[in-house]
Design a protein around this motif. Structure first.
Motif, mmCIF file in Angstrom:
data_model
loop_
_atom_site.group_PDB
_atom_site.id
_atom_site.type_symbol
_atom_site.label_atom_id
_atom_site.label_comp_id
_atom_site.label_asym_id
_atom_site.label_seq_id
_atom_site.Cartn_x
_atom_site.Cartn_y
_atom_site.Cartn_z
ATOM 1 N N THR A 257 0.670 14.126 5.065
ATOM 2 C CA THR A 257 0.759 12.685 4.819
ATOM 3 C C THR A 257 -0.633 12.089 5.040
ATOM 4 O O THR A 257 -1.534 12.764 5.550
ATOM 5 N N THR A 258 -0.807 10.814 4.669
ATOM 6 C CA THR A 258 -2.159 10.247 4.747
ATOM 7 C C THR A 258 -2.430 9.610 6.111
ATOM 8 O O THR A 258 -1.505 9.202 6.825
ATOM 9 N N GLY B 191 -1.176 6.151 6.055
ATOM 10 C CA GLY B 191 0.293 6.109 6.039
ATOM 11 C C GLY B 191 0.894 6.268 7.422
ATOM 12 O O GLY B 191 1.776 5.505 7.818
ATOM 13 N N THR C 153 1.594 14.852 13.180
ATOM 14 C CA THR C 153 3.023 14.856 12.884
ATOM 15 C C THR C 153 3.418 16.262 12.440
ATOM 16 O O THR C 153 2.561 17.092 12.129
ATOM 17 N N MET D 48 10.842 7.138 3.915
ATOM 18 C CA MET D 48 12.130 7.506 3.312
ATOM 19 C C MET D 48 13.052 6.335 3.033
ATOM 20 O O MET D 48 14.231 6.520 2.772
ATOM 21 N N LEU E 250 4.168 10.489 15.240
ATOM 22 C CA LEU E 250 4.604 11.176 16.464
ATOM 23 C C LEU E 250 4.689 12.672 16.228
ATOM 24 O O LEU E 250 5.015 13.122 15.123
ATOM 25 N N LEU F 1 -3.350 4.463 -2.508
ATOM 26 C CA LEU F 1 -4.603 4.817 -1.830
ATOM 27 C C LEU F 1 -4.874 6.316 -1.864
ATOM 28 O O LEU F 1 -5.790 6.801 -1.205
ATOM 29 N N ARG G 150 2.035 -4.473 6.282
ATOM 30 C CA ARG G 150 2.337 -5.886 5.994
ATOM 31 C C ARG G 150 1.248 -6.842 6.487
ATOM 32 O O ARG G 150 1.254 -8.020 6.160
ATOM 33 N N GLY H 72 -2.188 -6.046 6.339
ATOM 34 C CA GLY H 72 -3.478 -5.646 5.805
ATOM 35 C C GLY H 72 -3.449 -4.189 5.394
ATOM 36 O O GLY H 72 -2.559 -3.432 5.793
ATOM 37 N N TYR I 143 4.555 17.347 9.816
ATOM 38 C CA TYR I 143 4.168 17.649 8.431
ATOM 39 C C TYR I 143 2.811 16.980 8.205
ATOM 40 O O TYR I 143 2.739 15.763 8.029
ATOM 41 N N GLN J 123 9.605 1.908 2.083
ATOM 42 C CA GLN J 123 8.512 1.220 2.788
ATOM 43 C C GLN J 123 7.262 1.135 1.920
ATOM 44 O O GLN J 123 6.485 0.184 2.045
ATOM 45 N N ALA J 124 7.044 2.135 1.063
ATOM 46 C CA ALA J 124 5.847 2.153 0.214
ATOM 47 C C ALA J 124 6.220 1.844 -1.236
ATOM 48 O O ALA J 124 5.693 2.445 -2.176
ATOM 49 N N HIS K 167 5.707 9.403 1.605
ATOM 50 C CA HIS K 167 6.664 10.226 2.351
ATOM 51 C C HIS K 167 7.564 9.429 3.280
ATOM 52 O O HIS K 167 8.381 10.014 3.997
ATOM 53 N N ALA L 253 0.845 -1.200 0.000
ATOM 54 C CA ALA L 253 0.000 0.000 0.000
ATOM 55 C C ALA L 253 0.876 1.242 0.000
ATOM 56 O O ALA L 253 1.990 1.236 0.527
#
Ligand SMILES: Cc1cc2nc3c(=O)[nH]c(=O)nc-3n(C[C@H](O)[C@H](O)[C@H](O)COP(=O)(O)OP(=O)(O)OC[C@H]3O[C@@H](n4cnc5c(N)ncnc54)[C@H](O)[C@@H]3O)c2cc1C
Length: 396
Positions: free
Chosen positions: A124-125, A128, A119, A65, A135, A79, A182, A184, A121, A68-69, A63, A58
């Motif tokens: 982001t979704t 995500g 966060t 780094m 944090l 998405l 990982r 779902g 910024y 991971q996506a 964003h 997904a």
């Protein structure tokens, strides 16, 4: 693959566009990109990938780094079009996973409501950050975004749509939160809301001594004196600069008289505080920095080793390494509020989040940053710390 409402792409241009992310250091090319337009599309894509024996990854805003996506030869499920704020109640909002937090805020702030943690910024979704943790400056009070989310609708790797929460399918809820996608695909989230202040008072406090800086950070977090607490440091030509940023949600005020040198005290709209990186992002875009490579390691340091590792990290940096936009972000968090099982933190009362936010302009920069990142990861793990896995993978 046929999606009822989305689109499927196999052309070179699209596949290449997904073989990158904000970090810019991992380039895994998918075999196929599926842009989901509905929950049914997510179910269809997941089942199709399962039947074809392909990895399905997904992607929200891309964003993260460290790849991971991304997927090497699998199905990339975007998405970004699965958006919408479905309902806003007194203490919760129901939102589609591809919605950006800033879009959710546009719906909740006029009602005087806000998610408790955002966060730095907010573009982001929702899916995500709930897949990594999420944090921010209020995390010393509320934990990560994954600690306050109430319920998730998840399409499991087997292609079933399941609603989970702390009391309903709790094992799935625990696996998916900070699960890096990982276990779902999150398609919808019920996130917590709390009353939002109209305005805040922000103080920026300067320090020239690292131990006073970290001692005051610990004290501020333990006392819960402010709503938001973060620390920043960077080597400059005239010495290392340390700064604590504290924010009070007005009308509640707190004193800064016993803290560092007041560099700024400002009253501003809460929404402006949440999007406080906007001027820096605009400057980075204008300078071409935003599209460069950002291999930003994020680690959780055990409190007992935080001072030593911060000293070593700063000794490993020159003003030239930091450049115009670089900074070391660090602030303590009580581990008692970080309850998400997938978010691994050191076994001490406090942990310091430390993020080394440098840009690689040249390949030489990248090589130096990669070496330094490896040293930071190694020192962190030796000291009993962990990685907050939004950055480049340790060892790469
Ligand atoms: C400028 C900047 C500032 C940042 N500041 C902070 C900060 O203050 N605090 C913080 O915690 N992080 C911060 N981050 C990190 C960022 O919040 C995370 O990397 C977050 O995961 C990015 O969200 P995204 O929508 O871009 O997700 P992506 O990068 O697209 O995906 C991240 C991970 O989540 C998975 N995923 C995405 N959507 C879903 C879904 N719907 N279901 C299941 N899995 C999914 C992906 O497979 C991947 O593993 C920052 C990043 C940047 C670039």
């Amino acid at each position: 693959m046929i999606l009822p409402h989305g689109t499927v792409h196999t052309d070179d241009r699209v596949l290449s566009a997904y073989a990158t992310d904000f970090g810019g250091v991992v380039a895994h090319r998918p075999a196929l990109v599926a842009r989901a337009g509905s929950v049914d599309d997510v179910v269809a894509a997941t089942r199709w990938a399962g039947a074809a024996g392909l990895d399905l990854v997904a992607r929200g805003a891309g964003h993260a780094m460290g790849g991971q996506a991304q997927t090497d030869g699998g199905v990339l499920l975007d998405l970004g079009s699965l958006t919408g704020v479905h309902a806003v109640g007194r203490d919760r909002a129901v939102v589609a996973a591809g919605t950006r937090w800033s879009t959710l805020l546009a719906a909740t702030l006029p009602l005087g409501l806000t998610p408790p943690v955002l966060t730095d910024y907010p573009h982001t979704t929702v899916g995500g950050t709930l897949s990594t943790g999420g944090l921010g400056g209020t995390s010393h009070r509320y934990g990560a975004q994954t600690d306050t989310v109430r319920e998730l609708d998840v399409v499991t790797p087997g292609g079933e749509l399941v609603t989970c929460s702390a009391t309903r399918e709790p094992a799935l809820f625990d696996a998916v939160r900070a699960g890096l996608g990982r276990h779902g695909v999150i398609v919808r989230a019920t996130v917590a809301l709390v009353p939002a202040p109209a305005t805040v008072r922000r103080h920026r406090l300067g320090y020239d001594d690292q131990h006073r800086f970290t001692a005051d950070l610990r004290r501020l977090v333990d006392e819960r004196r402010f709503d938001h607490v973060q620390g920043f440091t960077k080597p400059t030509a005239t010495g290392t600069r340390y700064e604590i940023e504290v924010v009070a949600h007005l009308p509640t005020e707190s004193t800064v008289d016993d803290l560092g040198t007041v560099r700024e005290s400002a009253e501003l709209a809460y929404g402006l505080h949440l999007d406080r990186l906007a001027p820096t992002v605009a400057a980075r875009r204008a300078a071409g920095d935003w599209t460069r490579r950002h291999p930003w390691p994020n680690v959780f340091l055990p409190d007992s080793a935080a001072d030593d590792l911060l000293t070593r990290t700063l000794a490993d940096l020159t003003p030239a390494d930091i450049g115009e936009f670089g900074v070391v972000l660090t602030y303590p968090l009580p581990t008692a509020v970080l309850t998400t099982p997938g978010l691994r933190v050191p076994a001490e009362r406090l942990t310091f989040l430390l993020a080394l936010l440098l840009t690689a302009t040249t390949d030489d920069d990248l090589a130096r940053i990669t070496d330094r990142n490896a040293r930071l990861y190694a020192q962190t793990f030796r000291a009993g710390g962990t990685s907050y896995p939004v950055g480049p993978p340790p060892g790469d």
